[in-house]
Design a protein around this motif. Sequence first.
Motif, PDB file in Angstrom:
ATOM      1  N   GLY A  69       0.709  -1.289  -0.112  1.00  0.00           N
ATOM      2  CA  GLY A  69       0.108   0.197   0.045  1.00  0.00           C
ATOM      3  C   GLY A  69       1.015   1.350   0.006  1.00  0.00           C
ATOM      4  N   PRO A  70       0.031   2.350  -0.264  1.00  0.00           N
ATOM      5  CA  PRO A  70       1.011   3.670  -0.293  1.00  0.00           C
ATOM      6  C   PRO A  70       1.612   4.089   1.045  1.00  0.00           C
ATOM      7  CG  PRO A  70      -1.301   3.993  -0.257  1.00  0.00           C
ATOM      8  CD  PRO A  70      -1.178   2.701  -0.233  1.00  0.00           C
ATOM      9  N   LEU A  71       1.484   3.615   1.948  1.00  0.00           N
ATOM     10  CA  LEU A  71       2.060   4.102   3.432  1.00  0.00           C
ATOM     11  C   LEU A  71       3.097   3.106   3.702  1.00  0.00           C
ATOM     12  CD1 LEU A  71      -0.750   5.805   5.358  1.00  0.00           C
ATOM     13  CD2 LEU A  71       0.918   6.712   3.685  1.00  0.00           C
ATOM     14  N   ALA A  72       3.171   1.979   3.047  1.00  0.00           N
ATOM     15  CA  ALA A  72       4.103   0.878   3.486  1.00  0.00           C
ATOM     16  C   ALA A  72       5.528   1.320   3.438  1.00  0.00           C
ATOM     17  CB  ALA A  72       4.515  -0.148   2.658  1.00  0.00           C
ATOM     18  N   GLY A  73       6.222   1.659   4.793  1.00  0.00           N
ATOM     19  CA  GLY A  73       7.840   2.096   5.067  1.00  0.00           C
ATOM     20  C   GLY A  73       7.686   3.666   5.461  1.00  0.00           C
ATOM     21  N   ILE A  74       6.379   4.193   5.632  1.00  0.00           N
ATOM     22  CA  ILE A  74       6.369   5.515   5.887  1.00  0.00           C
ATOM     23  C   ILE A  74       6.614   6.002   7.479  1.00  0.00           C
ATOM     24  CG2 ILE A  74       5.101   7.682   5.582  1.00  0.00           C
ATOM     25  CD1 ILE A  74       6.241   6.451   3.077  1.00  0.00           C
ATOM     26  N   PRO A  75       7.259   6.358   8.046  1.00  0.00           N
ATOM     27  CA  PRO A  75       7.438   6.648   9.306  1.00  0.00           C
ATOM     28  C   PRO A  75       6.140   7.440   9.919  1.00  0.00           C
ATOM     29  CG  PRO A  75       9.522   7.341   8.375  1.00  0.00           C
ATOM     30  CD  PRO A  75       8.380   7.113   7.325  1.00  0.00           C
ATOM     31  N   LEU A  76       6.005   7.146  11.239  1.00  0.00           N
ATOM     32  CA  LEU A  76       5.012   7.688  11.887  1.00  0.00           C
ATOM     33  C   LEU A  76       5.061   7.984  13.336  1.00  0.00           C
ATOM     34  CD1 LEU A  76       0.982   7.329  11.618  1.00  0.00           C
ATOM     35  CD2 LEU A  76       1.933   6.724  13.614  1.00  0.00           C
ATOM     36  N   ALA A  77       4.765   9.255  13.875  1.00  0.00           N
ATOM     37  CA  ALA A  77       4.762   9.270  15.334  1.00  0.00           C
ATOM     38  C   ALA A  77       3.277   8.896  15.956  1.00  0.00           C
ATOM     39  CB  ALA A  77       5.082  10.806  15.530  1.00  0.00           C
TER      40      ALA A  77
END
Length: 508
Positions: A69-77
């Motif tokens: 998906g488009p958020l795979a590997g995107i960092p998040l707080a």
Amino acid sequence: MSILRATAAGLSDLLASGEVSAREVAQAHLDQIDAVDGSVRAFLHVDGERALAAADAVDARRAAGEDLGPLAGIPLAMKDIFTMTGAPTTCGSRILEGWIPPYNSTITERLLDAGVVVLGKTNMDEFAMGSSTENSGYFTTHNPWDTTKIPGGSGGGSAAALAAFEAPLAIGTDTGGSIRQPASVTGTVGVKPTYGATSRYGVVAMASSLDTPGPCARTVLDAALLHSVIAGWDPRDSTSINAPVPDVVGAARSGDVAGMRIGVVREFGGEGYQPGVEQRFAEALAVLEGLGAEIVEVSCPNFEYALPAYYLIMPSEVSSNLARFDAMRYGLRVGDDGVNGVEEVMNLTRGAGFGAEAKRRIIIGTYALSSGYYDAYYGSAQKVRTLISRDFDAAFAQVDVLVSPTTPTTAFTIGERVDDPLAMYKADLCTIPSNLAGNCAASIPCGLSPDDGLPVGFQVMAPPLADDRLYRVGAALERELATRWGGGLLDQLATSPAGAYLKVGDGR
């Protein structure tokens, strides 16, 4: 552009093309946390080892040809009110210091399933009670635009992490404005979805009829991408709505407001509103009108009673929800020396574990629910809540969305309102009605106040389950203003002398 200054959507493209790896993206943000969080203090807990392991797992799946998906590997707080196995969940309170939950919240599960890389847990006002993050039991978070200013609350840690380029995405909860108000004062995007559209399972309860998890980001599209991942029916939450999630991503990509009727709430302005805030709000209205929207004035007369009604309903639910922290099952335990009885241990623990604001709201709520006062206070406040919902219904019969400043002022100085609870509560004057009614609302940056050079937020409110309208209006405003500014509002911080300590240059 550097990894740090890239949007989540931009990073998604870079990851998909193989130009960068998820590990590189995660490491860049962990390095940024190491470099600047001593000044910003957005995070309560950072787990670099776990984040890098999650990033490596995404890289391995992508190398194996898996469709991600488009958020795979995107960092998040992650705001420290969401449970996550193997990570402390304190809700910014000493009474839960060191507690490691045995289960994930539904939203945590959905984020992990989407391949999102959770960097750590962010600071917050204790149990989400506050508008400045000064009520944290641990330390105060600072606003990256000016570290002498508050970052908003209760989710100041998540908003500050975004503005300091420590994470491209964050997650928060909004009970009376705790996503939108921090977004406003940090120049970020914050969305309160329709109540029940995002699951509360595993979100430590503050006020159950008001709490709403939602996305925090630096752009409208990024917020929409996150919204689409976390929203949807959850059978484990009895208030969850079993209905399709609106196409918020499509709305954010469109940003077409031509023909929309936009209602300006007459009651939100005038005395008590900072001149620079009103100026930027008026300019944003002119932008939307220039894009083909029709601007009309709408009166919501009962909105003026929202603040007092909220500060009876919310403390009443706080009093009930926080009764579970009794030193018997988990968390802090004080005075358990074999001499004190159970009641004394409870008293000592709650006295030591809860901060002043939590105690204030517990006392107010307990009084409002007490015999002889229930109907006069809590019951009357619920009647006002109904009137506010009717105001929204009448307004939305005339217009597609309502708009207002997100907050009456820009960020105030740390310590300025600590001894004046009423002044602190007024920071949520414009945001509270949407929590009482349960409709959706968002805050979009609309410039810097000419008064002090600090960010101003533009609030958009839409009917329940019409969350896509927030993104249409927000994207239109964001796109036009970015053209005029030569980039996003946070690009100005990244390249300004005030933001020099953030170290977000153009090179990789």
